[in-house]
Scaffold this motif. Structure first.
Motif, mmCIF file in Angstrom:
data_model
loop_
_atom_site.group_PDB
_atom_site.id
_atom_site.type_symbol
_atom_site.label_atom_id
_atom_site.label_comp_id
_atom_site.label_asym_id
_atom_site.label_seq_id
_atom_site.Cartn_x
_atom_site.Cartn_y
_atom_site.Cartn_z
ATOM 1 N N ILE A 1 -90.853 22.050 -85.854
ATOM 2 C CA ILE A 1 -90.153 23.178 -86.487
ATOM 3 C C ILE A 1 -89.892 24.273 -85.459
ATOM 4 O O ILE A 1 -88.784 24.820 -85.360
ATOM 5 N N ILE A 2 -90.918 24.590 -84.670
ATOM 6 C CA ILE A 2 -90.807 25.647 -83.660
ATOM 7 C C ILE A 2 -89.787 25.270 -82.595
ATOM 8 O O ILE A 2 -89.024 26.127 -82.116
ATOM 9 N N ALA A 3 -89.746 23.986 -82.236
ATOM 10 C CA ALA A 3 -88.793 23.544 -81.209
ATOM 11 C C ALA A 3 -87.367 23.919 -81.582
ATOM 12 O O ALA A 3 -86.560 24.300 -80.718
ATOM 13 N N GLY A 4 -87.039 23.829 -82.862
ATOM 14 C CA GLY A 4 -85.693 24.157 -83.305
ATOM 15 C C GLY A 4 -85.308 25.607 -83.123
ATOM 16 O O GLY A 4 -84.124 25.963 -83.219
ATOM 17 N N GLU A 5 -86.302 26.457 -82.853
ATOM 18 C CA GLU A 5 -86.046 27.890 -82.662
ATOM 19 C C GLU A 5 -85.789 28.247 -81.199
ATOM 20 O O GLU A 5 -85.575 29.410 -80.875
ATOM 21 N N THR A 6 -85.847 27.268 -80.300
ATOM 22 C CA THR A 6 -85.832 27.582 -78.868
ATOM 23 C C THR A 6 -84.468 27.368 -78.210
ATOM 24 O O THR A 6 -84.385 27.223 -76.991
ATOM 25 N N THR A 7 -83.418 27.372 -78.976
ATOM 26 C CA THR A 7 -82.083 27.192 -78.412
ATOM 27 C C THR A 7 -81.817 28.221 -77.316
ATOM 28 O O THR A 7 -82.020 29.422 -77.508
ATOM 29 N N GLY A 8 -81.386 27.730 -76.155
ATOM 30 C CA GLY A 8 -81.048 28.611 -75.050
ATOM 31 C C GLY A 8 -82.227 29.172 -74.298
ATOM 32 O O GLY A 8 -82.068 30.053 -73.455
ATOM 33 N N PHE B 1 -80.964 21.843 -67.968
ATOM 34 C CA PHE B 1 -80.919 23.131 -68.662
ATOM 35 C C PHE B 1 -81.027 24.234 -67.627
ATOM 36 O O PHE B 1 -81.976 24.267 -66.834
ATOM 37 N N ALA B 2 -80.073 25.115 -67.615
ATOM 38 C CA ALA B 2 -80.072 26.223 -66.669
ATOM 39 C C ALA B 2 -80.584 27.481 -67.369
ATOM 40 O O ALA B 2 -79.987 27.929 -68.362
#
Length: 658
Positions: free
Chosen positions: A71-78, A292-293
């Motif tokens: 669930i938390i992973a989905g919040e880490t965009t960018g 990922f930059a």
């Protein structure tokens, strides 16, 4: 490479409180993103909570932690975000940091060095991961890099030292430096102890200098699991210089401390350091590469958040007040209780507990604001009607003076004055009739009168014990936490009545010695914490010689008369517990410290200390939970283990007195 913004998140977590822990983690991620942070480090085991203890062996804990991680992973965009959780691998549990990158799980670093001394017990639950070993973790049909790994995000290299990893001589940072790591994350669960912050700063600064990297240290804050207090204090260093520091002892559930760092500059620092040797043959061993930059950012000045009290000459007094205040507040709210009850005798110990309970409310409101403070206690619906600091303190703190025929006007007046000055509700119970009734019942049953000449200890103890039911009754009525008022010096020699002054659900000062408590109360009387101020009413307490007031007034009972000077008692305790000295060595040690006392007198006191210590381990085993404040604790569940039954130093004391 252009500058990037890194951050450390400080979280107030609770073991196995999955929803609250996830909410704090997501809040930290969102706060960091809003300020342009590209890489964020969150504390050790922040998903599950650090203090799960034997629950770390439960399969459901690992299953739930994995669900929360996704669930938390989905919040880490960018962003790239490090979170901590326990992971089961090959029938063993590992303390891991997981790097989440742009919404996906990138891999897991397992902790190499486990904290197994003092209050820490990690080897009971976790296995240490061997250096240089990489595995794959398979979950739900997918594989993830696992073990001694580091990460390459389009050229930006990120590695980990997990808490204890940085406290050892052969810390992993040296290996990471040889692999050209640019940023080292240190997700920690580092408990508070007096003077410990300086040690943390040293390993953060030295890590950034020696390893030629940016070093990001994050920590827990608050009373996470009951005994340990976490002080937060995020630290970010680059090139051997501190570039950001966050607040300590915050009542906020989440704080994020960030800094813009020049990665190119740290790389140049490595290049200029003649001792730096790249690992040319194994620089990619354990490297996890991701497309990922990390976003570049504009330069910002350093942010060193230091409260005025951090530079105070009375730093220990400030730390004691703030650590206890935060710990008490968290203990109350996480227990979903509606306040505190203190049996206030008018002496040092109960006055100190009363002050600390009052500070927990004042400091919380000062930082959070009244509405923010009440929101954290939202379960206590009756508090909603209180709209000022004074009424909230009175609603949350009740003090009770319980008098007998041996109580004096001095202590009664002191108790009333302190309670009123703190802002607590003050009640008086007269318990003399209860003492007389119990004395009459027992005297009639055994067929003889009870006298001070023949029954001194029993007559003292019954006075202390009859005070317990009334305050427990009151605490039950108010759904409040009864605070015990016994200190560490008393615990060392058993100078406390079980089910009397030891009764309570929490023992907040059992980790601090009496001599220091007396100093602290003088400081409270004259100065007080920064932003709060002094409490002059404490002069009525500080002017007294500490006394239990359990014998008739004409006997002029004092604690030090019953025992020894508290400074001597505390010196005996430190020499025995901290320095592991036997009776003869303790005598020699304190003889140097207190030349004003004759050797024969010192022998009496040392003998008394060791005999009382040996007889009273059972009491220490029964104390209510206490807070860890320094590395001289007597808590048998977390620090100082001693047999309940022993030889009592009979040989050593015999030799001492020959």
């Amino acid at each position: 490479m252009k500058p990037i913004k890194v951050a450390a998140g400080i979280l107030n977590q609770t073991p196995l409180d999955w929803d609250s822990n996830r909410a704090n983690i997501i809040t930290a991620i969102r706060q960091a993103r809003e300020t342009g942070v590209g890489v964020l480090c969150l504390p050790e085991l922040c998903i599950s909570g650090y203090g799960c203890e034997d629950a770390f062996h439960a399969p459901f804990v690992h299953q739930t932690a994995w669900t929360e991680l996704n669930i938390i992973a989905g919040e880490t965009t960018g962003m790239a975000v490090a979170v901590g959780l326990p992971v089961m691998h090959q029938n063993s549990v590992f303390n891991c940091a997981c790097l989440l990158v742009d919404g996906v799980i990138a891999g897991f670093v397992a902790k190499k060095f486990l904290a197994g001394d003092g209050i820490h017990y990690e080897p009971r639950w976790f296995k240490p991961w061997p250096s240089g070993v990489q595995h794959e973790l398979r979950v739900d049909g997918r594989s993830y890099p696992f073990g001694d790994v580091f990460f390459d995000l389009d050229g930006l290299r990120i590695g980990f030292e997990i808490c204890e990893d940085a406290w050892v001589a052969n810390r992993p940072g040296a290996s990471l430096a040889s692999k050209g790591v640019d940023v080292i994350f240190n997700p920690s669960a580092s408990h508070f102890a007096f003077g410990k912050l300086d040690v943390r700063k040293r390993f953060v600064l030295e890590g950034s200098r020696a390893f030629g990297a940016t070093y990001v240290y994050s920590n827990h804050v608050g009373n996470e699991a009951g005994r340990a207090i976490y002080d937060g204090g995020a630290l970010i260093a680059s090139g051997g210089k501190l570039v950001a520091a966050g607040p300590r002892f915050s009542f906020q559930g989440v704080t994020v401390t960030s800094a813009v760092v020049d990665i190119q500059q740290t790389r140049l620092s490595q290049a200029r350091t003649t001792s730096h040797q790249p690992g040319l043959t194994s620089s990619d061993a354990g490297c996890v590469r991701l497309k990922f930059a990390v976003p570049a950012t504009a330069f910002e000045p350093a942010k060193i958040v230091m409260a005025p009290w951090e530079n105070s000459a009375e730093l220990k007094a400030e730390e004691f007040a703030r650590a206890e205040a935060l710990a008490l507040f968290d203990y109350m709210r996480k227990s979903r209780l509606h306040g505190f009850v203190v049996s206030l005798s008018g002496g040092v110990d109960s006055a100190a507990v009363t002050c600390l309970a009052g500070l927990s409310v004042r400091m919380g409101i000062a930082e959070l604001g009244l509405n923010g403070f009440l929101k954290k206690l939202g379960y206590a619906h009756a508090l909603r009607e209180h709209r000022d600091v004074g009424s909230v303190i009175r609603a949350l703190l009740t003090c009770v003076y319980q008098g007998t025929e041996n109580s004096s006007a001095t202590t009664r007046d002191a108790a009333r004055a302190v309670a009123q000055a703190v802002g607590a509700e003050f009640l008086e119970f007269e318990v003399g009739e209860l003492v007389e009734r119990y004395t009459s019942i027992v005297s009639g049953a055994i067929g003889r009168p009870l006298t001070w000449a023949t029954d001194d200890i029993a007559l003292q103890n019954i006075q202390a014990r009859v005070r317990a039911p009334g305050v427990w009754f009151l605490a039950n009525l108010r759904n409040a936490l009864l605070l015990s008022t016994s200190n560490r010096s008393e615990a060392a020699v058993g100078y406390a009545t079980m089910d009397g002054d030891t009764c309570g659900g929490l023992s907040p000062i059992a980790g601090i010695d009496k001599a220091y408590l007396r100093q602290w109360l003088v400081w409270m009387e004259q100065h007080g914490p920064d932003g709060i101020g002094a409490l002059p009413a404490l002069r009525l307490v500080n002017a007294q010689a500490p006394t239990a007031e359990l014998r008739p007034a004409e006997q002029k009972q004092t604690d030090e008369g019953d025992l020894m000077p508290y400074t001597v008692l505390d010196a005996c305790e430190r020499a025995f517990i901290r320095d592991k000295k036997g009776p003869a060595e303790v005598l020699a040690s304190i003889g140097v410290q207190f030349p004003q006392y004759k050797v024969d007198q010192m022998k009496v006191w040392v003998t008394r200390f060791f005999r009382l210590w040996s007889r009273n381990q059972w009491k220490r085993e029964r104390y209510a939970p206490s807070f860890h404040l320094d590395d001289e604790s007597l808590d048998p569940k977390t620090w100082c283990r001693y047999p309940i039954l022993s030889g009592g130093f009979a040989r050593e004391l015999s030799e001492l007195n020959t």
